[in-house]
Design an enzyme around this catalytic site. Structure first.
Site, PDB file in Angstrom:
ATOM      1  N   LYS A 179       0.834  -1.202   0.000  1.00 34.39           N
ATOM      2  CA  LYS A 179       0.000   0.000   0.000  1.00 34.39           C
ATOM      3  C   LYS A 179       0.870   1.254   0.000  1.00 34.39           C
ATOM      4  O   LYS A 179       0.599   2.208  -0.735  1.00 34.39           O
ATOM      5  CB  LYS A 179      -0.920   0.004   1.210  1.00 34.39           C
ATOM      6  CG  LYS A 179      -1.956   1.131   1.183  1.00 34.39           C
ATOM      7  CD  LYS A 179      -2.674   1.296   2.507  1.00 34.39           C
ATOM      8  CE  LYS A 179      -1.816   2.078   3.472  1.00 34.39           C
ATOM      9  NZ  LYS A 179      -2.532   2.470   4.702  1.00 34.39           N
ATOM     10  N   ASP A 191      -6.707   0.786   1.052  1.00 38.85           N
ATOM     11  CA  ASP A 191      -6.743   0.855   2.505  1.00 38.85           C
ATOM     12  C   ASP A 191      -8.097   0.332   2.981  1.00 38.85           C
ATOM     13  O   ASP A 191      -8.844  -0.267   2.198  1.00 38.85           O
ATOM     14  CB  ASP A 191      -6.487   2.287   2.990  1.00 38.85           C
ATOM     15  CG  ASP A 191      -7.613   3.244   2.583  1.00 38.85           C
ATOM     16  OD1 ASP A 191      -8.514   2.835   1.812  1.00 38.85           O
ATOM     17  OD2 ASP A 191      -7.604   4.397   3.052  1.00 38.85           O
TER      18      ASP A 191
END
Length: 261
Positions: free
Chosen positions: A171, A189
């Site tokens: 991420k 997320d």
């Protein structure tokens, strides 16, 4: 004397009638019509939603673009390095909380060299309001050392190289590649994961599954800003609790069976 023999009655076991089964709790509490509605709603929840068509996906992101043509990430930063540090610090923390700590930190250390001069103890003092700050301070120092030793003090421009840095995962790499270098990456997320699954746009059991599905269905012209639109949508509209379906831009396209409109 003759033995007196008492006759013994054959004891026959008493036969108890089997207890009547109690009706299910829902059936006891609800009339038949109500029970049918509950069953119907439960079936609807578990039913596999119909996949979005390419036209619907385009329409959704076209609406996002018209409402917010230039979405911005909410993590404050000065350059690719401070962006990288901010994203590493944002794990299990809010953007607002990270910004509050990094404003002062980045004012004195906006390069790997300056961060090393500051040292781990002082970095820890700046970020002590952030969750897991001790371990994060170690990671900030360690990634700064690695950037200097292996990448000339610059943030690398490939996912694999960014992921090799302490505290950085997929991420983090996707956010940095997208925001710092304009790559068409999809950072997933908790907000993006929720929106992808709840709406039926890109269902998946893991963030990676959702990421790959989103990359597959979102038209190229929207990919630069797509993850920002989805993050902001999940943060302010498609909330985990009490989603605001009444003001949702895509409520007519959403496949969520429990939407309120």
């Amino acid at each position: 004397m003759a033995k007196i023999i008492r006759s013994q009655r054959a004891s026959t076991p008493s036969v108890r009638s089997a207890p009547k089964k109690k009706p299910a709790k829902a059936a006891r509490l609800l009339p038949k019509r109500g029970a049918k509605k509950v069953a119907k709603k439960a079936a609807k929840r578990t039913a596999k939603p119909k996949p979005w068509t390419s036209e619907e996906v385009y329409e959704a992101f076209d609406r996002f673009r018209k409402a917010n043509p230039e979405p911005k990430g909410e993590l404050e930063h000065l350059n690719p390095y401070t962006l990288l540090v901010a994203v590493v610090l944002s794990a299990q923390a809010t953007d607002a909380g990270v910004n509050k700590a990094t404003r002062a930190l980045f004012a004195v250390a906006d390069t790997p060299e300056k961060m090393l001069e500051l040292g781990e103890d002082r970095v820890r003092d700046y970020i002590k309001t952030i969750g897991l700050y001790r371990n994060k301070a170690k990671n900030v120092i360690a990634l700064s050392q690695k950037l200097i030793a292996e990448f000339g003090g610059e943030v690398p421009r490939t996912r694999a190289e960014i992921e090799s840095l302490p505290g950085a995962g997929r991420k983090t790499a996707n956010v940095v590649l997208n925001m710092a270098f304009g790559e068409h990456t999809m950072a997933v997320d908790t907000h993006v994961f929720r929106v992808g699954n709840r709406t039926g746009l890109a269902p998946g059991k893991t963030p990676l599954e959702v990421e790959l599905r989103l990359e597959k269905v979102i038209p190229t012209e929207f990919m630069l800003h797509a993850h920002h639109w989805l993050i902001l949508h999940g943060r302010y509209t498609c909330l985990a609790r009490g989603p605001r379906c009444d003001v949702c831009l895509i409520n007519d396209l959403c496949r969520w069976p429990e939407k309120t409109v």
